[in-house]
Every structure is written in structure tokens, then in C-alpha cells.
Design a protein around this motif. Structure first.
Motif, mmCIF file in Angstrom:
data_model
loop_
_atom_site.group_PDB
_atom_site.id
_atom_site.type_symbol
_atom_site.label_atom_id
_atom_site.label_comp_id
_atom_site.label_asym_id
_atom_site.label_seq_id
_atom_site.Cartn_x
_atom_site.Cartn_y
_atom_site.Cartn_z
ATOM 1 N N ALA A 329 -20.684 -10.289 -30.743
ATOM 2 C CA ALA A 329 -20.762 -9.017 -31.461
ATOM 3 C C ALA A 329 -22.181 -8.450 -31.419
ATOM 4 O O ALA A 329 -22.387 -7.239 -31.265
ATOM 5 N N GLN A 330 -23.175 -9.323 -31.552
ATOM 6 C CA GLN A 330 -24.574 -8.886 -31.487
ATOM 7 C C GLN A 330 -24.911 -8.342 -30.105
ATOM 8 O O GLN A 330 -25.578 -7.311 -29.975
ATOM 9 N N HIS A 331 -24.439 -9.035 -29.080
ATOM 10 C CA HIS A 331 -24.683 -8.565 -27.713
ATOM 11 C C HIS A 331 -23.976 -7.230 -27.457
ATOM 12 O O HIS A 331 -24.537 -6.331 -26.809
ATOM 13 N N LEU A 332 -22.747 -7.109 -27.948
ATOM 14 C CA LEU A 332 -21.978 -5.889 -27.720
ATOM 15 C C LEU A 332 -22.674 -4.686 -28.359
ATOM 16 O O LEU A 332 -22.712 -3.589 -27.788
ATOM 17 N N GLU A 333 -23.248 -4.913 -29.531
ATOM 18 C CA GLU A 333 -23.911 -3.822 -30.242
ATOM 19 C C GLU A 333 -25.101 -3.273 -29.457
ATOM 20 O O GLU A 333 -25.375 -2.069 -29.470
ATOM 21 N N ARG A 334 -25.794 -4.144 -28.758
ATOM 22 C CA ARG A 334 -26.993 -3.685 -28.041
ATOM 23 C C ARG A 334 -26.670 -3.050 -26.682
ATOM 24 O O ARG A 334 -27.572 -2.524 -26.030
ATOM 25 N N LEU A 335 -25.412 -3.081 -26.280
ATOM 26 C CA LEU A 335 -25.024 -2.410 -25.029
ATOM 27 C C LEU A 335 -24.886 -0.920 -25.289
ATOM 28 O O LEU A 335 -23.784 -0.369 -25.359
ATOM 29 N N ASP A 336 -26.013 -0.266 -25.476
ATOM 30 C CA ASP A 336 -26.042 1.145 -25.822
ATOM 31 C C ASP A 336 -26.458 1.952 -24.590
ATOM 32 O O ASP A 336 -27.650 2.071 -24.279
ATOM 33 N N HIS A 337 -25.448 2.458 -23.889
ATOM 34 C CA HIS A 337 -25.721 3.245 -22.672
ATOM 35 C C HIS A 337 -24.568 4.214 -22.472
ATOM 36 O O HIS A 337 -23.398 3.853 -22.676
ATOM 37 N N PRO A 338 -24.857 5.453 -22.094
ATOM 38 C CA PRO A 338 -23.778 6.453 -21.961
ATOM 39 C C PRO A 338 -22.726 6.101 -20.914
ATOM 40 O O PRO A 338 -21.606 6.625 -20.965
ATOM 41 N N VAL A 339 -23.054 5.219 -19.973
ATOM 42 C CA VAL A 339 -22.053 4.808 -18.979
ATOM 43 C C VAL A 339 -21.004 3.893 -19.595
ATOM 44 O O VAL A 339 -19.864 3.823 -19.120
ATOM 45 N N ILE A 340 -21.379 3.203 -20.684
ATOM 46 C CA ILE A 340 -20.487 2.232 -21.322
ATOM 47 C C ILE A 340 -19.799 2.881 -22.512
ATOM 48 O O ILE A 340 -20.450 3.363 -23.441
ATOM 49 N N VAL A 341 -18.472 2.910 -22.497
ATOM 50 C CA VAL A 341 -17.694 3.530 -23.573
ATOM 51 C C VAL A 341 -16.590 2.572 -24.019
ATOM 52 O O VAL A 341 -16.251 1.615 -23.323
#
Length: 416
Positions: A329-341
Motif C-alpha cells: 500500500a505504501q509503494h502504491l501510494e508513491r506511484l504518482d504519475h499521470p501515465v498510471i491510473v
């Protein structure tokens, strides 16, 4: 000379690299060329405690010295008897009988045949099966029939039987529930089959416990058999031993495979209620359940499964599952990029889409991303433009860092 091997779900015409794996340990695969790969998808969702787990390997070795194979029609052996009793003990109450097979797809075939046979033997033949949009239950004929129709089974359409399909339960799922109510009002079907809470090959789509419980309640009220395909969702993947436990429901039939042996060796079971078993029991041989395979309840596979259950009984596996889920969950939260939805998670499973206007299972992004991850030492196999992570429960913090760092790097590469 090129290899004569024909690989599943592989377009050999693309000439993609196919690594040769020599050995494995924990969450790591080692190739013959010396490369190390992190197994971020549990080798197609099967490996739970880690590759070559010492206790499971020891059980397999010990069983090979005693009994390798036995016909299971009218004969039995201790590993199967022990395993069946253990499965009844840990499964939702009411699943009192265990039928062995050898793959997840076959366990679904068994469940469908049991459902239809139950209605025939009761003198009330029902033939319709209700399924959920985007579902996947395997690649044999019956399993394909109750799964999503598309390019992957288009050639086999003449072999598939008709089903009633519920829309996937987005949001509160009321449209799905209403559709099932309407089907039952017209003509109660034989069975409803679902992947509880999350659809695997359909894109790791998640729906609510409310929908799952309501569908179960409708089945109970209308006398429709409820089949839970827990082949992927079982053995802790969703945060509990079985996904049905999140909603507090007991299916009439439950299919298990993949993690049943910890992922070490093929084995599957279909658990059934006493009522379904009794519908096939009489002094008339014509009403017996007509299904088997040569390796039904193979003793070596059963020994592996018994070792797996011993691990679940003696070690804090669900604690590991919870901790792995928290770290993801912590890793998922930091995947902040407009390509990733569409970032989402259920238990130890995370998933997301890479933006692709033509995104589907045959998205051109899939082989590109697969190659990108493979070059960075990861076994991550996107489904179209959907990237998901489903690692073994022993995966280290360092390996999780590497997995999610690579996903972010892939997003940067796509954006560039």
C-alpha cells in the motif's frame, strides 16, 4: 536449433526472449545465464510461501519413497484422506465433501458438472449458468463457456455453451444485483459462478463485499447453487485465507488450486455441501458423479498440500500477508504519475493501468512493458495495459522496492 517447445499465451512470431530458469528460492528465480529475477507475480499466482519451501520439498521427497500414484476410483490413500479432512476443517462451514482434480480449470469443470448433475438427479433439470462480465475461470471448454468471450476463445466459439451474463458490479453494484434478480424471476438458473471480490485475468477488477453477500443471499432465497472460484483468490491473496470470508458467505461449491500446494506441484479440489454430495448418492449407478482424471488425488501432490496446510497451522502466515499488504500500500501510494491510473489493492494484490487509448488484452504496450521489466530483473507480466503485482509472502523490502521502482521507471519511459 530453435526450441520445439510451444509456450502458452505466447506469440512466437514476435521472437521475444524466453529466459531459461535453472533454479528458484524464496521470491527469486535464477537463470542459466546467471541473471536473477524477482518473481513479482508468484509464477502465475501459485507460489505463496516462496519457491522450493524446505517443508514442502521435504514432504514431496518423503512421499516419493512410499507411494507415487494410485487409481482413486474406489481406492484411497492416507495423504488424500488427511488432506480432505484438513480442507473441510479450514473451509467455510458446510463444505463437507472434497473432490480432487489437477488444475484450477478442471476444478471449475467439476463444479459445473456437479451443479447440473444435482438438478438432474433431483428431478428438476436446470441448465442455465449465470456468470459475471469480464470473468475468467480457465481454458477448458466449460471453463471458457463461463468466462468472458473475446479474442482468446473466439476460435472455439462453436464449442461453448450459452450463459447469462451479469454486468460487472461497479460502485454499489445495484445494476448487477438487479440483473440477477431479473434472471431469477424469469427462470431460476442452475448456478451462479463468480470470482469472489476480484477478477483475475479480467484485469484485477475489484468489487465490494456487499455485492458478493447480496448475490449469495439471492442464490439462497431462489435455490440457485453458488459457485465460488477461489483458484486465484484463495490461500491469503486477498488478505484472508479465502475471499468469501470477507463477506461471511459459504458457497455451495468452492474451487481451489494454485496455492493449495504452496505452488509446488499441480493439484486442485472442488469442495461441495452435503446436499450436493447426497444428490449423487443412491443405489442407482447411473446417478454417480461421472468425472475423473488419471492423476486424481496424486499422493505426491497431496503430500505437498498437507505440508502447505501444516505451514498455515504452525506459522503466522496471515500476519505475513497483512504486512506484505501494508508495505505494498505504501509503494502504491508513491506511484504518482499521470501515465498510471486506476490504482487499486486487495490484500497482497495491487494493480493499475498504464494510459493507452487502445488498451485491451492485446494492447501493444504489454510486450513492451514485459520486456522493460524483464530487462530489469523482474517477472512482471502485464495483462494488456494492466500492470499488477502479486508476490510471494516472503518477498523482502528490497525486492518490493525494486518492483515498484521499475514500475515508476516504466511510467517515465512511456511518458517520454
Amino acid at each position: 536449433m530453435s526450441s520445439p517447445v510451444w509456450h502458452p499465451f505466447t506469440q512466437h512470431g514476435l521472437g521475444e526472449d524466453i529466459p531459461m530458469i535453472d533454479r528458484a528460492e524464496g521470491a527469486t528465480l535464477f537463470a542459466t545465464d546467471g541473471r536473477r529475477y524477482i518473481d513479482a507475480i508468484s509464477s502465475w499466482w501459485v507460489t505463496t510461501h516462496g519457491h522450493c519451501h524446505p517443508k514442502i520439498m521435504a514432504a514431496i521427497r518423503a512421499q516419493t519413497e512410499k507411494l507415487d500414484q494410485l487409481i482413486f476410483a474406489g481406492w484411497t490413500h492416507e495423504p488424500a484422506e488427511t488432506l480432505a479432512c484438513a480442507l473441510v476443517d479450514i473451509s467455510p462451514a458446510g463444505l463437507d465433501h472434497v473432490f480432487f482434480s489437477d488444475s484450477g480449470s478442471t476444478s471449475v469443470e467439476v463444479a459445473l458438472k456437479m451443479a447440473l448433475g444435482t438438478w438432474l438427479n433431483r428431478g428438476e433439470p436446470r441448465h442455465r449458468i449465470v456468470v459475471m462480465e469480464h470473468s475468467y475461470h480457465g481454458d477448458t471448454i466449460g471453463a471458457m463457456s463461463v468466462g468472458e468471450r473475446g479474442v482468446y476463445n473466439r476460435a472455439y466459439q462453436p464449442l461453448l455453451f450459452d450463459v447469462d451474463t451479469l454486468p460487472f458490479p461497479h460502485g454499489d453494484g445495484e445494476r448487477t444485483i438487479a440483473a440477477f434478480e431479473a434472471i431469477c424471476a424469469r427462470n431460476p438458473p442452475a448456478a451462479l459462478i463468480v470470482e469472489p471480490l476480484i477478477l483475475g485475468a479480467g484485469g484485477m477488477l475489484i468489487y465490494s463485499t456487499h455485492v458478493l453477500k447480496t448475490l449469495r443471499d439471492i442464490c439462497t432465497r431462489e435455490g440457485v447453487l453458488f459457485i465460488a472460484d477461489e483458484v486465484m483468490t484463495g490461500w491469503g491473496r486477498t488478505g484472508m485465507l479465502f475471499a468469501c470470508q470477507h463477506a461471511g458467505v459459504t458457497p455451495d461449491l468452492m474451487c481451489l488450486s494454485k496455492g493449495l500446494t504452496g505452488g509446488a506441484i499441480p493439484l486442485a479440489v472442488t469442495l461441495a455441501t452435503k446436499e450436493i454430495f447426497d444428490a449423487h448418492v443412491s443405489n442407482d449407478r447411473a446417478t454417480m458423479f461421472f468425472h475423473s482424471s488419471s492423476y486424481t488425488a496424486n499422493p505426491i501432490a497431496c503430500a505437498a498440500a498437507n505440508a502447505n496446510l501444516a505451514i498455515w497451522r504452525s506459522e503466522p502466515v496471515l500476519d505475513r500477508v497483512w504486512q506484505l499488504g501494508q508495505r505494498q500500500a505504501q509503494h502504491l501510494e508513491r506511484l504518482d504519475h499521470p501515465v498510471i491510473v486506476g490504482k487499486r489493492q486487495l490484500g497482497t494484490i495491487t494493480a493499475m493501468e498504464f494510459v493507452d487509448p487502445y488498451g485491451d488484452y492485446l494492447s501493444a504496450m504489454a510486450p513492451v512493458l514485459g520486456r522493460f521489466f524483464r530487462d530489469r530483473g523482474l517477472l512482471l507480466r502485464p495483462m494488456g495495459n494492466t500492470v499488477y503485482v502479486m508476490p510471494p509472502y516472503c518477498t523482502s523490502d528490497a525486492d518490493l522496492d525494486a518492483i515498484y521502482d521499475a514500475i515508476l521507471a516504466a511510467a517515465l519511459e512511456v511518458a517520454a
